[in-house]
Scaffold this motif. Sequence first.
Motif, PDB file in Angstrom:
ATOM      1  N   VAL A 128      21.463  48.403  35.924  1.00 23.78           N
ATOM      2  CA  VAL A 128      20.711  48.468  35.241  1.00 23.78           C
ATOM      3  C   VAL A 128      21.114  48.258  33.432  1.00 23.78           C
ATOM      4  O   VAL A 128      20.089  48.164  32.558  1.00 23.78           O
ATOM      5  CB  VAL A 128      19.584  49.728  34.925  1.00 23.78           C
ATOM      6  CG1 VAL A 128      19.217  50.094  36.376  1.00 23.78           C
ATOM      7  CG2 VAL A 128      20.744  51.001  34.510  1.00 23.78           C
ATOM      8  N   THR A 129      22.316  47.962  33.576  1.00 22.97           N
ATOM      9  CA  THR A 129      23.030  47.965  32.021  1.00 22.97           C
ATOM     10  C   THR A 129      22.294  46.965  31.064  1.00 22.97           C
ATOM     11  O   THR A 129      21.711  47.404  29.927  1.00 22.97           O
ATOM     12  CB  THR A 129      24.339  47.279  32.090  1.00 22.97           C
ATOM     13  OG1 THR A 129      25.149  48.550  33.072  1.00 22.97           O
ATOM     14  CG2 THR A 129      24.946  47.374  30.822  1.00 22.97           C
ATOM     15  N   ASN A 130      22.009  45.495  31.732  1.00 24.69           N
ATOM     16  CA  ASN A 130      21.240  44.591  30.657  1.00 24.69           C
ATOM     17  C   ASN A 130      20.113  44.329  31.582  1.00 24.69           C
ATOM     18  O   ASN A 130      19.902  43.065  31.358  1.00 24.69           O
ATOM     19  CB  ASN A 130      22.279  43.495  30.713  1.00 24.69           C
ATOM     20  CG  ASN A 130      23.586  43.784  29.849  1.00 24.69           C
ATOM     21  OD1 ASN A 130      23.280  44.430  28.737  1.00 24.69           O
ATOM     22  ND2 ASN A 130      24.664  43.306  30.116  1.00 24.69           N
ATOM     23  N   ASN A 131      19.507  45.126  32.086  1.00 25.48           N
ATOM     24  CA  ASN A 131      18.187  44.829  32.787  1.00 25.48           C
ATOM     25  C   ASN A 131      17.159  45.746  32.642  1.00 25.48           C
ATOM     26  O   ASN A 131      17.166  46.834  33.604  1.00 25.48           O
ATOM     27  CB  ASN A 131      18.566  44.375  34.353  1.00 25.48           C
ATOM     28  CG  ASN A 131      17.540  43.692  34.858  1.00 25.48           C
ATOM     29  OD1 ASN A 131      16.368  43.666  34.865  1.00 25.48           O
ATOM     30  ND2 ASN A 131      17.716  42.942  36.174  1.00 25.48           N
ATOM     31  N   ASP A 132      16.182  45.720  31.747  1.00 28.10           N
ATOM     32  CA  ASP A 132      15.118  46.695  31.717  1.00 28.10           C
ATOM     33  C   ASP A 132      14.168  46.881  32.808  1.00 28.10           C
ATOM     34  O   ASP A 132      13.588  47.719  32.707  1.00 28.10           O
ATOM     35  CB  ASP A 132      14.595  46.507  30.000  1.00 28.10           C
ATOM     36  CG  ASP A 132      15.338  46.980  28.962  1.00 28.10           C
ATOM     37  OD1 ASP A 132      16.327  47.991  29.119  1.00 28.10           O
ATOM     38  OD2 ASP A 132      15.023  46.565  27.693  1.00 28.10           O
ATOM     39  N   SER A 133      13.916  45.647  33.278  1.00 28.28           N
ATOM     40  CA  SER A 133      13.081  45.519  34.402  1.00 28.28           C
ATOM     41  C   SER A 133      13.372  46.689  35.490  1.00 28.28           C
ATOM     42  O   SER A 133      12.442  47.051  36.209  1.00 28.28           O
ATOM     43  CB  SER A 133      12.963  44.095  34.755  1.00 28.28           C
ATOM     44  OG  SER A 133      14.062  43.807  35.530  1.00 28.28           O
ATOM     45  N   TYR A 134      14.676  46.878  35.666  1.00 25.73           N
ATOM     46  CA  TYR A 134      15.096  47.654  36.780  1.00 25.73           C
ATOM     47  C   TYR A 134      14.678  49.141  36.132  1.00 25.73           C
ATOM     48  O   TYR A 134      14.470  49.948  36.992  1.00 25.73           O
ATOM     49  CB  TYR A 134      16.776  47.660  36.896  1.00 25.73           C
ATOM     50  CG  TYR A 134      17.194  46.427  37.730  1.00 25.73           C
ATOM     51  CD1 TYR A 134      16.322  45.681  38.506  1.00 25.73           C
ATOM     52  CD2 TYR A 134      18.399  46.134  37.826  1.00 25.73           C
ATOM     53  CE1 TYR A 134      16.803  44.496  39.099  1.00 25.73           C
ATOM     54  CE2 TYR A 134      18.809  45.038  38.444  1.00 25.73           C
ATOM     55  CZ  TYR A 134      18.314  44.137  38.884  1.00 25.73           C
ATOM     56  OH  TYR A 134      18.504  43.233  39.964  1.00 25.73           O
ATOM     57  N   ARG A 135      15.027  49.456  35.069  1.00 28.87           N
ATOM     58  CA  ARG A 135      14.627  50.663  34.431  1.00 28.87           C
ATOM     59  C   ARG A 135      12.932  50.943  34.657  1.00 28.87           C
ATOM     60  O   ARG A 135      12.461  51.905  34.747  1.00 28.87           O
ATOM     61  CB  ARG A 135      15.160  50.938  32.763  1.00 28.87           C
ATOM     62  CG  ARG A 135      16.372  50.946  32.704  1.00 28.87           C
ATOM     63  CD  ARG A 135      16.745  51.137  31.350  1.00 28.87           C
ATOM     64  NE  ARG A 135      18.291  51.259  30.744  1.00 28.87           N
ATOM     65  CZ  ARG A 135      18.860  52.273  30.859  1.00 28.87           C
ATOM     66  NH1 ARG A 135      18.342  53.458  31.084  1.00 28.87           N
ATOM     67  NH2 ARG A 135      20.309  52.057  30.905  1.00 28.87           N
ATOM     68  N   ASP A 136      12.160  49.688  34.483  1.00 27.23           N
ATOM     69  CA  ASP A 136      10.848  49.955  34.692  1.00 27.23           C
ATOM     70  C   ASP A 136      10.575  50.390  36.137  1.00 27.23           C
ATOM     71  O   ASP A 136       9.663  51.160  36.316  1.00 27.23           O
ATOM     72  CB  ASP A 136      10.287  48.503  34.447  1.00 27.23           C
ATOM     73  CG  ASP A 136      10.262  48.195  32.805  1.00 27.23           C
ATOM     74  OD1 ASP A 136      10.490  48.878  32.040  1.00 27.23           O
ATOM     75  OD2 ASP A 136      10.058  46.710  32.507  1.00 27.23           O
ATOM     76  N   ILE A 137      11.084  49.709  37.083  1.00 20.72           N
ATOM     77  CA  ILE A 137      11.249  50.121  38.488  1.00 20.72           C
ATOM     78  C   ILE A 137      11.547  51.755  38.770  1.00 20.72           C
ATOM     79  O   ILE A 137      10.556  52.509  39.331  1.00 20.72           O
ATOM     80  CB  ILE A 137      12.091  49.440  39.302  1.00 20.72           C
ATOM     81  CG1 ILE A 137      11.691  47.834  39.375  1.00 20.72           C
ATOM     82  CG2 ILE A 137      12.218  49.913  40.928  1.00 20.72           C
ATOM     83  CD1 ILE A 137      12.894  46.965  39.952  1.00 20.72           C
ATOM     84  N   LEU A 138      12.312  52.401  38.082  1.00 26.85           N
ATOM     85  CA  LEU A 138      12.892  53.638  38.206  1.00 26.85           C
ATOM     86  C   LEU A 138      11.464  54.486  37.576  1.00 26.85           C
ATOM     87  O   LEU A 138      11.115  55.546  38.086  1.00 26.85           O
ATOM     88  CB  LEU A 138      14.111  54.057  37.381  1.00 26.85           C
ATOM     89  CG  LEU A 138      15.213  53.637  38.003  1.00 26.85           C
ATOM     90  CD1 LEU A 138      16.513  53.897  37.036  1.00 26.85           C
ATOM     91  CD2 LEU A 138      15.382  54.099  39.310  1.00 26.85           C
TER      92      LEU A 138
END
Length: 87
Positions: free
Chosen positions: A34-44
């Motif tokens: 998730v380092t450079n991918n805020d959309s992955y944090r959105d999934i979490l």
Amino acid sequence: MTQVIVWSKDGCSYCEEVKTYLQQNQIDYRVVDVTNNDSYRDILDIKYGIRYVPVVEIGQDNSYVGVTELGIEHLEKALKAYEEVKA
């Protein structure tokens, strides 16, 4: 087959601790960085209501249990419980 997915980021000491534990116990896992991918944090956030890592998902056939608490003891407990259910 049971799958383990580790959501992590660069420079996260807790993430490295989780990956080291899995390697030492010969548990195969896949990493979602998730380092450079805020959309992955959105999934979490959608799945678990959190945006931090590490998160470890354990499961199969698109049915996963998420371990969101910090500390290897939580991961160990979840792995054991999952294997007992599948036995």
